[in-house]
Design a protein around this motif. Structure first.
Motif, PDB file in Angstrom:
ATOM      1  N   GLN A 157      -6.543   8.626   6.520  1.00 55.74           N
ATOM      2  CA  GLN A 157      -6.493   7.825   5.289  1.00 55.74           C
ATOM      3  C   GLN A 157      -7.300   6.540   5.397  1.00 55.74           C
ATOM      4  OE1 GLN A 157      -5.032  10.832   4.205  1.00 55.74           O
ATOM      5  NE2 GLN A 157      -4.930   9.299   2.585  1.00 55.74           N
ATOM      6  N   ILE A 158      -7.814   6.232   6.575  1.00 60.50           N
ATOM      7  CA  ILE A 158      -8.503   4.960   6.814  1.00 60.50           C
ATOM      8  C   ILE A 158     -10.006   5.182   6.940  1.00 60.50           C
ATOM      9  CG2 ILE A 158      -8.747   2.974   8.353  1.00 60.50           C
ATOM     10  CD1 ILE A 158      -6.066   3.032   6.922  1.00 60.50           C
ATOM     11  N   GLN A 211      -3.422   7.911  -0.609  1.00 58.71           N
ATOM     12  CA  GLN A 211      -4.267   6.752  -0.890  1.00 58.71           C
ATOM     13  C   GLN A 211      -5.266   6.529   0.241  1.00 58.71           C
ATOM     14  OE1 GLN A 211      -2.529   2.680  -0.768  1.00 58.71           O
ATOM     15  NE2 GLN A 211      -3.144   2.520  -2.923  1.00 58.71           N
ATOM     16  N   LYS A 212      -6.551   6.494  -0.113  1.00 58.98           N
ATOM     17  CA  LYS A 212      -7.585   6.172   0.862  1.00 58.98           C
ATOM     18  C   LYS A 212      -7.727   4.644   0.931  1.00 58.98           C
ATOM     19  CE  LYS A 212      -9.543  10.057   2.396  1.00 58.98           C
ATOM     20  NZ  LYS A 212      -9.753  10.389   3.828  1.00 58.98           N
ATOM     21  N   VAL A 213      -7.704   4.119   2.148  1.00 62.16           N
ATOM     22  CA  VAL A 213      -7.792   2.676   2.345  1.00 62.16           C
ATOM     23  C   VAL A 213      -9.027   2.359   3.180  1.00 62.16           C
ATOM     24  CG1 VAL A 213      -6.662   0.613   3.275  1.00 62.16           C
ATOM     25  CG2 VAL A 213      -5.281   2.430   2.218  1.00 62.16           C
ATOM     26  N   THR A 262       2.103  -2.531   4.074  1.00 64.69           N
ATOM     27  CA  THR A 262       2.626  -1.240   3.643  1.00 64.69           C
ATOM     28  C   THR A 262       4.060  -1.318   3.127  1.00 64.69           C
ATOM     29  OG1 THR A 262       3.335  -0.744   5.906  1.00 64.69           O
ATOM     30  CG2 THR A 262       1.145   0.006   5.250  1.00 64.69           C
ATOM     31  N   VAL A 267      -9.108  -3.232   2.073  1.00 67.81           N
ATOM     32  CA  VAL A 267      -8.481  -4.359   2.776  1.00 67.81           C
ATOM     33  C   VAL A 267      -9.580  -5.030   3.579  1.00 67.81           C
ATOM     34  CG1 VAL A 267      -6.781  -5.050   4.492  1.00 67.81           C
ATOM     35  CG2 VAL A 267      -6.251  -3.194   2.887  1.00 67.81           C
ATOM     36  N   ALA A 291     -13.005   4.537  -1.278  1.00 66.66           N
ATOM     37  CA  ALA A 291     -11.568   4.333  -1.072  1.00 66.66           C
ATOM     38  C   ALA A 291     -10.874   3.977  -2.372  1.00 66.66           C
ATOM     39  CB  ALA A 291     -11.353   3.229  -0.039  1.00 66.66           C
ATOM     40  N   ASP A 292      -9.555   4.083  -2.353  1.00 69.44           N
ATOM     41  CA  ASP A 292      -8.747   3.679  -3.505  1.00 69.44           C
ATOM     42  C   ASP A 292      -8.454   2.189  -3.488  1.00 69.44           C
ATOM     43  OD1 ASP A 292      -8.261   6.383  -4.604  1.00 69.44           O
ATOM     44  OD2 ASP A 292      -7.215   6.684  -2.699  1.00 69.44           O
ATOM     45  N   VAL A 293      -8.426   1.597  -2.307  1.00 74.18           N
ATOM     46  CA  VAL A 293      -8.183   0.167  -2.157  1.00 74.18           C
ATOM     47  C   VAL A 293      -8.918  -0.294  -0.907  1.00 74.18           C
ATOM     48  CG1 VAL A 293      -6.040   0.526  -0.864  1.00 74.18           C
ATOM     49  CG2 VAL A 293      -6.411  -1.649  -2.020  1.00 74.18           C
ATOM     50  N   LEU A 297       0.834  -1.196   0.000  1.00 79.08           N
ATOM     51  CA  LEU A 297       0.000   0.000   0.000  1.00 79.08           C
ATOM     52  C   LEU A 297       0.873   1.251   0.000  1.00 79.08           C
ATOM     53  CD1 LEU A 297      -2.583  -1.081   2.742  1.00 79.08           C
ATOM     54  CD2 LEU A 297      -2.897  -1.188   0.249  1.00 79.08           C
TER      55      LEU A 297
END
Length: 800
Positions: free
Chosen positions: A466-467, A415-417, A610, A525, A521-523, A409
């Motif tokens: 970001q989370i 990056q938004k996760v 990460t 998890v 988000a961009d990705v 990541l």
């Protein structure tokens, strides 16, 4: 000290006297009641003021009606889990144990101290002890020296609380992941299991063997029909020896293991606790085992309450001690009736004496008579070194199964996760079943833990802003004691009472929120898996078996909903067994199998995702394509897939598989000794491993062999050597392997390990499927060789 009056110290009290002389002197002084007292344990809630209380359980220690003081006046062999039975401050627990010890040493006629045992598979199973990863994690490191350090650390913690015997490791070879205790194993390959077990045992026991490791469950507990706990086992003698007994043989002969625990089940109708051929003729006589055989909890009692091979407690005790048992655990339900069995002629005093002799010898050998007490001020359970070690195992054991480039990541703050899933923020999801917090679920007690979850760790590394977090669903809405499944049969008409199915959540109301989080988000998890818990208080663990390899509850629907958003999806799976993803394996951007990575697992996962650390774990067991494929193992025989080949057979992710953040190339295989004499030969060869990527990485090289022609059907391949090697980018490592001819053995019709002359295919690769180098090895000679007792069991792999 309440000893017999004498002007001279008895021989058994002289530390400088030979152990055999001390044992003989003490045994000669003992009454039959004092002898029998050494052959069982007591399960108590200890108190520092000496006012101890019984712990009674329907499955393990019922109220026998014997007052505690009456029982203890003759002494006792062991005390069961003095600090692990209930929540107690460790220092206070040691004081309470010392109080019982003082009673044994100072208030009984002969002053024989008591041995204390605790569970220690994933660390001491007591309050405040370090919570290590699961044995599947141990094996997934493929790093035996690291696991020796784990054993050593657990041993140091155990000694600090006065523990003399640890009920670990588990040497069951996993062939069906539906079995709940899969999480306790080192995986599916007998050689990998044996190597890991030897190193764990060596670390735990230390050079002096003053703390006894306990090999369990002897034998083939993991081969139960339908992968059901305690169910019968149906394996032939060849498979029993070559697959299930090999790790035990290695740990007995190479690691000098101090104790063995038989299993609950029966093999071909003979319960393991009455199996004299296994316990006496093989374990003691053929292998030379010189330690203690201790019963699994309540297993002696089961001989008459469930197996139906004994008519009462006295006969159950007689059968088990005649077979070779030394100590009944966790209590005294059956051993107290040995006098009755003796009077009925069902056991001899000579047999009792033999068991007592072994118990006394163990107590002398570990120095218990000279050092019966522990120092409560020296309790050491949570050192920085221990926590760092747990972290190291968690880092090295996580397996990267798939990665299309989404990992690692980005850490640039752009990056938004979306962190989604029921295990993302649940500390218990990181723990295996034999950790103290999980064991407390069935007792109704709770344990406050400072475990950092994956969600918390990712927030710390990537920043809270970001989370985006959504739980999405639960696996179990409320943790509580499970179905009444110990020790075995549940009648069909009780299925609607406290049903396991009722524990598992079917609530899908939060799936839409999870999908929206993924869109924002961009990705994504997605953290899924299972929750360890004994006897169906969880979805995996002892007594928590399954009939499916689908994710428990509605987790598959959660994964489907997130993938459907189009946001690149990383699935992080934790738990005690591998699961399928409902056909979505090719649609996820990345997949990680982390097993139960312990209290430092959340931090380790965040570092791996990460890129602060690199993935290096390898699967210690296959991930079957479906439940219809099990039992599936990589080292199956040729026609296991059926004809025509069943399409559900096999494994998407095979034994030994795992990706890294770099790539490796194998080459330059040189055979120094491709032929080896059958009598005492050793094959020797070398090859190179090159890191062709841009990042430093760890490769796990694996050496497999196939017997091309044998007198019995042989597996398609078998692991015979492995090594973990770190290679810098654009650099090469060269490895030399020495493989003894002895390791090409198998069991013949007489139960002997034999080696036959002939050709063997050598396969060198990065997994059981990904073979990069091949050659032919030839065992020369005219006649089949029967191996001697101390045959060469391990290969040697060295960087040169």
């Amino acid at each position: 000290m309440a000893l017999e009056e004498s002007h001279e110290l008895p021989v058994y009290r002289r530390a400088d006297a030979p152990t055999d002389a001390r044992v003989a002197d003490l045994l000669a002084r003992m009454t039959i009641d004092e002898k029998i007292a050494q052959l069982h344990a007591v399960w108590l809630k200890l108190s520092a003021d000496g006012h101890h209380a019984w712990r009674t359980e329907d499955f393990a220690q019922r109220d026998t009606g014997v007052p505690l003081d009456t029982l203890l006046r003759y002494g006792v062999g062991q005390v069961t889990r003095p600090l692990g039975t209930h929540t107690v401050d460790p220092k206070e627990g040691v004081k309470a144990l010392n109080a019982l010890q003082r009673q044994m040493v100072e208030e009984t006629r002969l002053g024989i101290p008591v041995m204390a045992h605790e569970e220690c598979l994933v660390g001491l199973m007591i309050k405040d002890a370090t919570l290590f990863p699961s044995p599947l994690n141990y094996a997934a490191t493929w790093n035996a020296s690291l696991i020796k350090r784990v054993g050593k650390m657990i041993g140091e913690q155990a000694r600090s609380i006065g523990c003399h015997q640890g009920l670990a490791p588990v040497l069951d070879v996993s062939h069906d992941p539906r079995w709940g205790r899969t999480e306790e194993t080192f995986g599916e390959d007998p050689y990998l299991v044996g190597v890991m077990a030897c190193h764990y045992v060596a670390g735990l026991q230390g050079e002096r063997r003053d703390l006894l490791a306990t090999l369990k469950h002897f034998v083939a507990h993991s081969a139960s029909e339908g992968a059901r706990n305690h169910a019968p086992v149906h394996v032939g003698p060849r498979e029993l020896n070559d697959t299930y007994m090999l790790p035990f043989e290695m740990a007995v002969k190479l690691a000098h293991a101090g104790s063995v625990m038989p299993a609950y089940h029966d093999i071909d109708g003979v319960p393991c606790h009455t199996n004299q051929p296994l316990l006496q003729r093989v374990l003691r006589e053929k292998w030379g085992f010189d330690g203690l055989i201790v019963a699994d909890y309540a297993a002696v009692n089961l001989l008459y309450t469930h197996h139906g091979v004994a008519r009462d407690a006295a006969e159950a005790a007689a059968q088990s001690f005649n077979a070779g048992l030394d100590v009944e655990l966790p209590g005294h339900e059956c051993a107290l009736h040995l006098k009755e069995a003796l009077a009925r002629g069902e056991i001899s005093e000579a047999t009792i004496d033999a068991a007592v002799t072994r118990v006394l010898r163990a107590k002398f050998d570990i120095g218990l008579f000279e050092h019966p007490y522990a120092d409560p001020e020296r309790v050491n359970l949570r050192s920085n070194a221990a926590l760092d070690l747990a972290h190291e195992v968690a880092l090295e054991s996580a397996v990267l199964l798939r990665n299309d480039g989404v990992l690692p990541l980005a850490c640039d703050g752009k990056q938004k996760v979306a962190v989604i899933g029921p295990t993302a923020d649940d500390p218990l999801a990181l723990l295996a079943g034999y950790s103290f917090p999980v064991h407390l679920i069935n007792s109704g007690e709770t344990s406050n833990s400072s475990i950092t979850t994956p969600l918390q760790a990712l927030r710390d590394l990537l920043g809270h802003a970001q989370i985006i977090y959504e739980k999405g669903c639960a696996i179990i809405e409320e943790r509580r004691a499970g179905a009444p499944v110990f020790p075995g049969d549940v009648s069909l008409d009780t299925r609607d009472v406290n049903s396991h199915d009722e524990l598992i959540s079917t609530d899908t109301s939060r799936l839409a929120l999870a999908a929206q989080a993924a869109r924002d988000a961009d990705v994504a998890v997605v953290c899924v898996g299972d929750l360890s818990g004994l006897f169906q208080s969880g979805t995996v663990g002892e007594g928590s078996d399954t009939d499916s390899l689908a994710l428990p509850g509605v987790q598959q629907a959660l994964v489907d909903a997130v993938i459907a958003t189009g946001t690149p999806t990383v699935v992080v799976m934790t738990g005690g067994r591998p699961y399928n993803l409902g056909g979505q394996e090719e649609r996820v951007a990345a997949q990680v199998m982390a097993f139960a990575p312990g209290e430092k697992g959340g931090i380790a996962l965040a570092e791996l995702l990460t890129g602060r650390a690199g993935f290096s774990g390898r699967l210690p067991l296959s991930v079957p394509a479906s439940a219809g494929a099990v039992p599936y193992v990589y080292n199956h025989r040729l026609k296991s897939a059926g004809t025509p080949v069943a399409r559900h057979f096999g494994s998407r992710y095979p034994f030994g598989f795992g990706l890294t953040y770099t790539s490796f190339a194998y080459g330059d295989l040189q055979l120094t000794a491709a032929n080896a004499p059958i009598a005492d030969g050793t094959f020797e060869f070398s090859f190179s491993v090159e890191n062709i990527g841009a990042r430093r990485g760890d490769e796990v090289v694996q050496i497999y062999v196939r017997d091309r022609l044998a007198s019995t059907s042989r597996p398609v391949k078998e692991l015979k050597a492995f090594a973990r090697v770190t290679v810098e980018p654009q650099a090469k490592a060269r490895l030399r392997v020495r493989l003894p001819v002895d390791m090409l053995n198998f069991t013949d019709g007489n139960g002997e390990r034999i080696v036959e002359p002939g050709e063997f295919e050598l396969m060198i690769g990065s997994s059981s499927r990904d073979i990069h180098l091949n050659a032919t090895l030839t065992v020369t000679g005219q006649a089949t060789r029967v191996l001697e007792r101390n045959w060469r069991m391990v290969s040697d792999v060295q960087a040169i």
